[in-house]
Design a protein around this motif. Structure first.
Motif, PDB file in Angstrom:
ATOM      1  N   SER A 127       0.746  -1.176   0.118  1.00 49.44           N
ATOM      2  CA  SER A 127      -0.028  -0.084  -0.026  1.00 49.44           C
ATOM      3  C   SER A 127       0.478   0.879   0.446  1.00 49.44           C
ATOM      4  O   SER A 127       1.607   1.606   0.540  1.00 49.44           O
ATOM      5  CB  SER A 127      -0.681  -0.386   0.765  1.00 49.44           C
ATOM      6  OG  SER A 127      -1.958   0.748   1.504  1.00 49.44           O
ATOM      7  N   PRO A 128       0.745   2.334  -0.066  1.00 48.51           N
ATOM      8  CA  PRO A 128      -0.445   1.997  -2.011  1.00 48.51           C
ATOM      9  C   PRO A 128       0.916   1.579  -3.203  1.00 48.51           C
ATOM     10  O   PRO A 128       1.293   1.363  -3.054  1.00 48.51           O
ATOM     11  CB  PRO A 128      -0.820   4.048  -2.211  1.00 48.51           C
ATOM     12  CG  PRO A 128       0.736   4.472  -1.772  1.00 48.51           C
ATOM     13  CD  PRO A 128       0.988   3.756  -0.568  1.00 48.51           C
ATOM     14  N   GLY A 129      -0.775   1.670  -3.814  1.00 43.52           N
ATOM     15  CA  GLY A 129       0.154   0.935  -5.495  1.00 43.52           C
ATOM     16  C   GLY A 129      -0.649  -0.710  -5.517  1.00 43.52           C
ATOM     17  O   GLY A 129      -0.758  -0.954  -4.579  1.00 43.52           O
ATOM     18  N   SER A 130       0.975  -1.059  -5.737  1.00 35.82           N
ATOM     19  CA  SER A 130       0.433  -2.674  -6.186  1.00 35.82           C
ATOM     20  C   SER A 130       2.226  -3.321  -6.318  1.00 35.82           C
ATOM     21  O   SER A 130       3.371  -2.730  -6.361  1.00 35.82           O
ATOM     22  CB  SER A 130       0.135  -3.198  -7.699  1.00 35.82           C
ATOM     23  OG  SER A 130       0.637  -2.077  -8.788  1.00 35.82           O
ATOM     24  N   ALA A 131       2.097  -4.623  -6.397  1.00 35.09           N
ATOM     25  CA  ALA A 131       2.860  -5.418  -6.320  1.00 35.09           C
ATOM     26  C   ALA A 131       3.124  -5.447  -7.471  1.00 35.09           C
ATOM     27  O   ALA A 131       3.030  -5.903  -8.383  1.00 35.09           O
ATOM     28  CB  ALA A 131       3.196  -7.126  -4.982  1.00 35.09           C
ATOM     29  N   GLU A 132       4.749  -5.202  -7.725  1.00 28.09           N
ATOM     30  CA  GLU A 132       4.701  -5.703  -9.634  1.00 28.09           C
ATOM     31  C   GLU A 132       4.851  -7.701  -9.476  1.00 28.09           C
ATOM     32  O   GLU A 132       5.580  -8.462  -8.923  1.00 28.09           O
ATOM     33  CB  GLU A 132       6.562  -5.001  -9.594  1.00 28.09           C
ATOM     34  CG  GLU A 132       6.839  -5.643 -10.994  1.00 28.09           C
ATOM     35  CD  GLU A 132       8.387  -4.618 -11.280  1.00 28.09           C
ATOM     36  OE1 GLU A 132       8.640  -4.951 -12.700  1.00 28.09           O
ATOM     37  OE2 GLU A 132       8.421  -3.797 -10.727  1.00 28.09           O
ATOM     38  N   SER A 133       4.128  -7.571 -10.787  1.00 34.75           N
ATOM     39  CA  SER A 133       3.770  -8.651 -10.918  1.00 34.75           C
ATOM     40  C   SER A 133       5.347  -9.569 -10.913  1.00 34.75           C
ATOM     41  O   SER A 133       6.479  -9.323 -11.500  1.00 34.75           O
ATOM     42  CB  SER A 133       3.285  -9.195 -12.283  1.00 34.75           C
ATOM     43  OG  SER A 133       3.358 -10.067 -13.000  1.00 34.75           O
ATOM     44  N   PHE A 134       5.276 -10.766 -10.082  1.00 34.52           N
ATOM     45  CA  PHE A 134       6.620 -11.558 -10.321  1.00 34.52           C
ATOM     46  C   PHE A 134       6.144 -13.249 -10.610  1.00 34.52           C
ATOM     47  O   PHE A 134       4.745 -13.680  -9.791  1.00 34.52           O
ATOM     48  CB  PHE A 134       7.451 -11.404  -9.439  1.00 34.52           C
ATOM     49  CG  PHE A 134       6.992 -11.552  -7.701  1.00 34.52           C
ATOM     50  CD1 PHE A 134       6.535 -13.357  -7.439  1.00 34.52           C
ATOM     51  CD2 PHE A 134       6.279 -10.566  -6.623  1.00 34.52           C
ATOM     52  CE1 PHE A 134       5.903 -13.127  -6.185  1.00 34.52           C
ATOM     53  CE2 PHE A 134       5.637 -10.854  -5.845  1.00 34.52           C
ATOM     54  CZ  PHE A 134       5.456 -12.126  -5.218  1.00 34.52           C
ATOM     55  N   THR A 135       7.317 -14.019 -10.816  1.00 37.84           N
ATOM     56  CA  THR A 135       6.485 -15.416 -10.187  1.00 37.84           C
ATOM     57  C   THR A 135       6.668 -16.187  -9.183  1.00 37.84           C
ATOM     58  O   THR A 135       7.149 -15.645  -8.325  1.00 37.84           O
ATOM     59  CB  THR A 135       7.379 -15.631 -11.768  1.00 37.84           C
ATOM     60  OG1 THR A 135       8.975 -15.550 -11.272  1.00 37.84           O
ATOM     61  CG2 THR A 135       8.060 -15.918 -12.798  1.00 37.84           C
ATOM     62  N   THR A 136       5.788 -16.943  -8.805  1.00 40.33           N
ATOM     63  CA  THR A 136       6.211 -16.939  -7.489  1.00 40.33           C
ATOM     64  C   THR A 136       7.396 -17.970  -7.087  1.00 40.33           C
ATOM     65  O   THR A 136       8.335 -18.459  -7.861  1.00 40.33           O
ATOM     66  CB  THR A 136       4.980 -18.915  -7.858  1.00 40.33           C
ATOM     67  OG1 THR A 136       3.758 -18.747  -8.106  1.00 40.33           O
ATOM     68  CG2 THR A 136       4.727 -19.419  -6.688  1.00 40.33           C
ATOM     69  N   PHE A 137       7.086 -18.155  -6.515  1.00 39.63           N
ATOM     70  CA  PHE A 137       8.494 -17.928  -5.560  1.00 39.63           C
ATOM     71  C   PHE A 137       8.898 -19.055  -4.495  1.00 39.63           C
ATOM     72  O   PHE A 137       7.530 -19.720  -4.434  1.00 39.63           O
ATOM     73  CB  PHE A 137       8.754 -16.794  -4.641  1.00 39.63           C
ATOM     74  CG  PHE A 137       9.676 -15.416  -4.386  1.00 39.63           C
ATOM     75  CD1 PHE A 137       9.907 -15.102  -6.279  1.00 39.63           C
ATOM     76  CD2 PHE A 137       9.721 -14.506  -4.167  1.00 39.63           C
ATOM     77  CE1 PHE A 137      10.240 -14.045  -6.308  1.00 39.63           C
ATOM     78  CE2 PHE A 137       9.481 -13.252  -4.358  1.00 39.63           C
ATOM     79  CZ  PHE A 137      10.055 -12.568  -5.831  1.00 39.63           C
TER      80      PHE A 137
END
Length: 178
Positions: A127-137
């Motif tokens: 927060s705020p905004g978003s998480a940059e898309s990442f592959t599953t760790f």
């Protein structure tokens, strides 16, 4: 020019070997860095490939090697396959910040208890905004039973009557843990 406010997640190298009855085993660690001012909020959701109820205990989430603030709670759900970390104080990720999920391996765990832990982008909240898309760790943890190895040293001996301190048997003990 407008740019999305995003937190970048990077998995650190994690593959681990753990011993039964070992404490503070790193299950997964990752770094979060924002391109602006953001926080990582409670809840984090980790998924295991098997029921870890009888393998792991005393889960702990640390930030930069220090216990995270707040009254953390760690319920295992989904028949022991989902760990939800809630109740922690939001963490500022404006600068690169490392998170580590730790747990203790129960005393009865053996190599039959190897497991995999995962964190998907849907399991994080910023927060705020978003998480940059990442592959599953994903991290694999190999569990070994705690064992002591006994080795007999050469023992054949000849003793003389009235001799003192005669070696009757000698052996070496070496453990794969503490």
């Amino acid at each position: 020019n407008f740019q999305a406010l995003e937190a970048d997640f990077t998995q650190n190298a994690d593959d681990a070997t753990a011993l039964s009855d070992e404490d503070d085993v790193t299950l997964l660690d990752f770094t979060v860095n924002s391109n602006g001012i953001q926080t990582l909020n409670s809840t984090l959701t980790f998924t295991f490939n098997t029921d870890v109820t009888n393998i792991l205990e005393n889960f702990d989430l640390q930030v930069g090697g220090v216990n995270i603030g707040g009254a953390e709670t760690y319920p295992l759900t989904g028949s022991g396959t989902i760990l939800t970390v809630t109740g922690f104080t939001s963490v500022d990720v404006t600068n690169a910040t490392m998170f580590t999920l730790l747990a203790d391996i129960k005393a009865g765990a053996t190599s039959g208890n190897d497991f995999t832990v995962s964190l998907a982008s849907s399991g994080v909240n910023v927060s705020p905004g978003s998480a940059e898309s990442f592959t599953t760790f994903t991290n694999n943890v190999d569990v070994s039973v705690l064992e002591a190895d006994f080795t007999q040293n050469a023992d054949d001996a000849t003793a003389i009557a009235d001799e003192n301190d005669v070696t009757l048997l000698d052996f070496t003990v070496n453990s794969n843990g503490i």
